[in-house]
Motif scaffolding. Sequence first.
Motif, PDB file in Angstrom:
ATOM      1  N   HIS A 194       1.452  83.610   3.948  1.00  0.00           N
ATOM      2  CA  HIS A 194       1.987  82.263   3.791  1.00  0.00           C
ATOM      3  C   HIS A 194       3.344  82.129   4.461  1.00  0.00           C
ATOM      4  O   HIS A 194       3.652  81.097   5.088  1.00  0.00           O
ATOM      5  CB  HIS A 194       2.083  81.922   2.295  1.00  0.00           C
ATOM      6  CG  HIS A 194       2.401  80.493   2.023  1.00  0.00           C
ATOM      7  ND1 HIS A 194       3.682  80.059   1.772  1.00  0.00           N
ATOM      8  CD2 HIS A 194       1.610  79.386   1.987  1.00  0.00           C
ATOM      9  CE1 HIS A 194       3.666  78.740   1.571  1.00  0.00           C
ATOM     10  NE2 HIS A 194       2.420  78.318   1.699  1.00  0.00           N
ATOM     11  N   ALA A 195       4.167  83.166   4.344  1.00  0.00           N
ATOM     12  CA  ALA A 195       5.487  83.141   4.975  1.00  0.00           C
ATOM     13  C   ALA A 195       5.395  83.189   6.496  1.00  0.00           C
ATOM     14  O   ALA A 195       6.281  82.681   7.197  1.00  0.00           O
ATOM     15  CB  ALA A 195       6.325  84.308   4.453  1.00  0.00           C
ATOM     16  N   LEU A 196       4.348  83.792   7.026  1.00  0.00           N
ATOM     17  CA  LEU A 196       4.157  83.856   8.474  1.00  0.00           C
ATOM     18  C   LEU A 196       3.680  82.541   9.071  1.00  0.00           C
ATOM     19  O   LEU A 196       3.542  82.425  10.291  1.00  0.00           O
ATOM     20  CB  LEU A 196       3.162  84.967   8.824  1.00  0.00           C
ATOM     21  CG  LEU A 196       3.650  86.401   8.562  1.00  0.00           C
ATOM     22  CD1 LEU A 196       2.542  87.400   8.836  1.00  0.00           C
ATOM     23  CD2 LEU A 196       4.874  86.714   9.431  1.00  0.00           C
ATOM     24  N   GLY A 197       3.386  81.548   8.219  1.00  0.00           N
ATOM     25  CA  GLY A 197       3.048  80.224   8.736  1.00  0.00           C
ATOM     26  C   GLY A 197       1.625  79.778   8.500  1.00  0.00           C
ATOM     27  O   GLY A 197       1.233  78.701   8.969  1.00  0.00           O
ATOM     28  N   ALA A 198       0.835  80.572   7.787  1.00  0.00           N
ATOM     29  CA  ALA A 198      -0.542  80.144   7.502  1.00  0.00           C
ATOM     30  C   ALA A 198      -0.522  78.935   6.581  1.00  0.00           C
ATOM     31  O   ALA A 198       0.198  78.904   5.581  1.00  0.00           O
ATOM     32  CB  ALA A 198      -1.330  81.285   6.860  1.00  0.00           C
ATOM     33  N   ALA A 199      -1.280  77.910   6.926  1.00  0.00           N
ATOM     34  CA  ALA A 199      -1.302  76.684   6.133  1.00  0.00           C
ATOM     35  C   ALA A 199      -1.991  76.926   4.795  1.00  0.00           C
ATOM     36  O   ALA A 199      -2.877  77.785   4.672  1.00  0.00           O
ATOM     37  CB  ALA A 199      -2.012  75.576   6.896  1.00  0.00           C
ATOM     38  N   ASP A 200      -1.555  76.155   3.808  1.00  0.00           N
ATOM     39  CA  ASP A 200      -2.166  76.286   2.486  1.00  0.00           C
ATOM     40  C   ASP A 200      -3.667  76.027   2.536  1.00  0.00           C
ATOM     41  O   ASP A 200      -4.466  76.730   1.903  1.00  0.00           O
ATOM     42  CB  ASP A 200      -1.515  75.301   1.510  1.00  0.00           C
ATOM     43  CG  ASP A 200      -0.078  75.665   1.192  1.00  0.00           C
ATOM     44  OD1 ASP A 200       0.388  76.719   1.680  1.00  0.00           O
ATOM     45  OD2 ASP A 200       0.573  74.897   0.464  1.00  0.00           O
ATOM     46  N   LEU A 201      -4.065  75.013   3.308  1.00  0.00           N
ATOM     47  CA  LEU A 201      -5.476  74.664   3.374  1.00  0.00           C
ATOM     48  C   LEU A 201      -6.293  75.768   4.040  1.00  0.00           C
ATOM     49  O   LEU A 201      -7.456  75.991   3.679  1.00  0.00           O
ATOM     50  CB  LEU A 201      -5.650  73.346   4.133  1.00  0.00           C
ATOM     51  CG  LEU A 201      -7.056  72.744   4.111  1.00  0.00           C
ATOM     52  CD1 LEU A 201      -7.502  72.456   2.675  1.00  0.00           C
ATOM     53  CD2 LEU A 201      -7.108  71.469   4.942  1.00  0.00           C
ATOM     54  N   THR A 202      -5.690  76.466   4.993  1.00  0.00           N
ATOM     55  CA  THR A 202      -6.405  77.556   5.651  1.00  0.00           C
ATOM     56  C   THR A 202      -6.689  78.690   4.676  1.00  0.00           C
ATOM     57  O   THR A 202      -7.809  79.220   4.609  1.00  0.00           O
ATOM     58  CB  THR A 202      -5.576  78.090   6.833  1.00  0.00           C
ATOM     59  OG1 THR A 202      -5.341  77.039   7.763  1.00  0.00           O
ATOM     60  CG2 THR A 202      -6.307  79.228   7.528  1.00  0.00           C
ATOM     61  N   ILE A 203      -5.670  79.046   3.892  1.00  0.00           N
ATOM     62  CA  ILE A 203      -5.845  80.117   2.913  1.00  0.00           C
ATOM     63  C   ILE A 203      -6.850  79.710   1.837  1.00  0.00           C
ATOM     64  O   ILE A 203      -7.759  80.463   1.488  1.00  0.00           O
ATOM     65  CB  ILE A 203      -4.485  80.474   2.276  1.00  0.00           C
ATOM     66  CG1 ILE A 203      -3.503  80.952   3.354  1.00  0.00           C
ATOM     67  CG2 ILE A 203      -4.663  81.534   1.199  1.00  0.00           C
ATOM     68  CD1 ILE A 203      -2.104  81.191   2.840  1.00  0.00           C
ATOM     69  N   SER A 204      -6.680  78.491   1.318  1.00  0.00           N
ATOM     70  CA  SER A 204      -7.570  78.045   0.244  1.00  0.00           C
ATOM     71  C   SER A 204      -9.006  77.894   0.733  1.00  0.00           C
ATOM     72  O   SER A 204      -9.958  78.180   0.005  1.00  0.00           O
ATOM     73  CB  SER A 204      -7.070  76.727  -0.343  1.00  0.00           C
ATOM     74  OG  SER A 204      -7.120  75.696   0.635  1.00  0.00           O
ATOM     75  N   SER A 205      -9.188  77.437   1.973  1.00  0.00           N
ATOM     76  CA  SER A 205     -10.541  77.264   2.499  1.00  0.00           C
ATOM     77  C   SER A 205     -11.257  78.596   2.651  1.00  0.00           C
ATOM     78  O   SER A 205     -12.464  78.697   2.412  1.00  0.00           O
ATOM     79  CB  SER A 205     -10.493  76.539   3.848  1.00  0.00           C
ATOM     80  OG  SER A 205      -9.988  75.236   3.702  1.00  0.00           O
ATOM     81  N   HIS A 206     -10.508  79.620   3.054  1.00  0.00           N
ATOM     82  CA  HIS A 206     -11.120  80.935   3.194  1.00  0.00           C
ATOM     83  C   HIS A 206     -11.594  81.450   1.837  1.00  0.00           C
ATOM     84  O   HIS A 206     -12.740  81.907   1.698  1.00  0.00           O
ATOM     85  CB  HIS A 206     -10.109  81.919   3.795  1.00  0.00           C
ATOM     86  CG  HIS A 206     -10.593  83.340   3.797  1.00  0.00           C
ATOM     87  ND1 HIS A 206     -11.518  83.808   4.704  1.00  0.00           N
ATOM     88  CD2 HIS A 206     -10.299  84.382   2.984  1.00  0.00           C
ATOM     89  CE1 HIS A 206     -11.775  85.082   4.451  1.00  0.00           C
ATOM     90  NE2 HIS A 206     -11.038  85.453   3.414  1.00  0.00           N
ATOM     91  N   ILE A 207     -10.727  81.366   0.844  1.00  0.00           N
ATOM     92  CA  ILE A 207     -11.095  81.848  -0.480  1.00  0.00           C
ATOM     93  C   ILE A 207     -12.199  80.975  -1.083  1.00  0.00           C
ATOM     94  O   ILE A 207     -13.129  81.466  -1.730  1.00  0.00           O
ATOM     95  CB  ILE A 207      -9.858  81.879  -1.400  1.00  0.00           C
ATOM     96  CG1 ILE A 207      -8.813  82.829  -0.818  1.00  0.00           C
ATOM     97  CG2 ILE A 207     -10.245  82.293  -2.805  1.00  0.00           C
ATOM     98  CD1 ILE A 207      -7.521  82.874  -1.599  1.00  0.00           C
ATOM     99  N   ALA A 208     -12.121  79.655  -0.870  1.00  0.00           N
ATOM    100  CA  ALA A 208     -13.143  78.759  -1.391  1.00  0.00           C
ATOM    101  C   ALA A 208     -14.498  79.035  -0.744  1.00  0.00           C
ATOM    102  O   ALA A 208     -15.545  78.922  -1.412  1.00  0.00           O
ATOM    103  CB  ALA A 208     -12.733  77.313  -1.158  1.00  0.00           C
ATOM    104  N   GLY A 209     -14.506  79.394   0.529  1.00  0.00           N
ATOM    105  CA  GLY A 209     -15.760  79.731   1.189  1.00  0.00           C
ATOM    106  C   GLY A 209     -16.422  80.947   0.571  1.00  0.00           C
ATOM    107  O   GLY A 209     -17.643  80.975   0.368  1.00  0.00           O
ATOM    108  N   ARG A 210     -15.585  81.967   0.271  1.00  0.00           N
ATOM    109  CA  ARG A 210     -16.136  83.143  -0.396  1.00  0.00           C
ATOM    110  C   ARG A 210     -16.659  82.803  -1.789  1.00  0.00           C
ATOM    111  O   ARG A 210     -17.724  83.272  -2.201  1.00  0.00           O
ATOM    112  CB  ARG A 210     -15.049  84.217  -0.497  1.00  0.00           C
ATOM    113  CG  ARG A 210     -14.683  84.867   0.819  1.00  0.00           C
ATOM    114  CD  ARG A 210     -15.788  85.736   1.335  1.00  0.00           C
ATOM    115  NE  ARG A 210     -16.156  86.766   0.364  1.00  0.00           N
ATOM    116  CZ  ARG A 210     -17.205  87.564   0.483  1.00  0.00           C
ATOM    117  NH1 ARG A 210     -18.018  87.409   1.523  1.00  0.00           N
ATOM    118  NH2 ARG A 210     -17.469  88.487  -0.408  1.00  0.00           N
ATOM    119  N   ALA A 211     -15.914  81.975  -2.503  1.00  0.00           N
ATOM    120  CA  ALA A 211     -16.354  81.572  -3.842  1.00  0.00           C
ATOM    121  C   ALA A 211     -17.659  80.787  -3.780  1.00  0.00           C
ATOM    122  O   ALA A 211     -18.551  80.963  -4.620  1.00  0.00           O
ATOM    123  CB  ALA A 211     -15.260  80.749  -4.523  1.00  0.00           C
ATOM    124  N   ALA A 212     -17.789  79.900  -2.785  1.00  0.00           N
ATOM    125  CA  ALA A 212     -19.020  79.120  -2.642  1.00  0.00           C
ATOM    126  C   ALA A 212     -20.204  80.028  -2.338  1.00  0.00           C
ATOM    127  O   ALA A 212     -21.303  79.841  -2.890  1.00  0.00           O
ATOM    128  CB  ALA A 212     -18.853  78.080  -1.549  1.00  0.00           C
TER     129      ALA A 212
END
Length: 299
Positions: A194-212
């Motif tokens: 997150h500190a390196l500049g990854a957007a919140d939506l990018t991180i959440s979408s990745h985790i949400a994809g795994r959850a789905a």
Amino acid sequence: MSRRVSPGLRSGSLPLLVALMTLLAGLALAGLTGIQALAEGWSRAAHSAATIEIPTDIPNASDRTNALIQALKAMNGVTNIQKLSTDKVQELLSPWLGQPVGSHKGLPGLSLPEVLIVAHTPGTDLTTTVHDTLPEAVLQEDLQWGQRLERLGTSLTGCAWLAVTLIAAIAALSIGMTVRRSVAAQKRAVEIVHALGAADLTISSHIAGRAALLSFLGGIAGLVLLTPLTTSLATTLSPFAHQSALPTAFPTTLDGWWTTLRILPSSLLKELGALPFIAACLGWLTAQGVVLVWLRRLP
């Protein structure tokens, strides 16, 4: 990041949880379908039939019964009249009265009525004719039972959908807690990315994809667990399907399972088939919300 942020989502807890929730939702839907099938069958039969009980200890019972039958036959809308004698009524009631089937010996002190089963078109009123011709007769319109069963079916439908809604709410809460624990376990890695500049939506979408994905696999597993139960329901409902090719025993082969499952209502099969996709959508939305809220709390 993907290997460090989401390893917790690869555990068996989330698929197992969704599988159990899918099993519960499928049980509610299958039970509802069975009740509706029985209620609809009774309701269709009840809309066009009436039962008339005639005491046998009234004066001139035989002649007055014949007069009632002739009066009913003369009515518009009456399609068929079936007369059950006292012997036939006794035979039908023998399991409850303790009389052996086939025995024509009357029970001491018991006077059974003659019964008329009158089939008629919907809307035909038999009350006036029956009461004018034979006031001692008792008329019971089966439509009343059909209406009661219809109300019962409506109530059970509401209860079943309420149960499914509660199951979905519990599943969402459990998925949210599972995802939150997984992300919290990878807090340091998420903070770095997150500190390196990854957007919140990018991180959440990745985790949400795994959850789905895991939720979808759990839904499939739940349907597999549900198969024996739905097959048992289909076997139970087979006598009401009026198809001679239907199996009457629990199937033991793949072809037997498929033949049996085909008699289930298409609406139930569609609802059951949609459960894994609903679970996947629920997992994706829940994970998105939980992770986004968690990320916004980061310093």
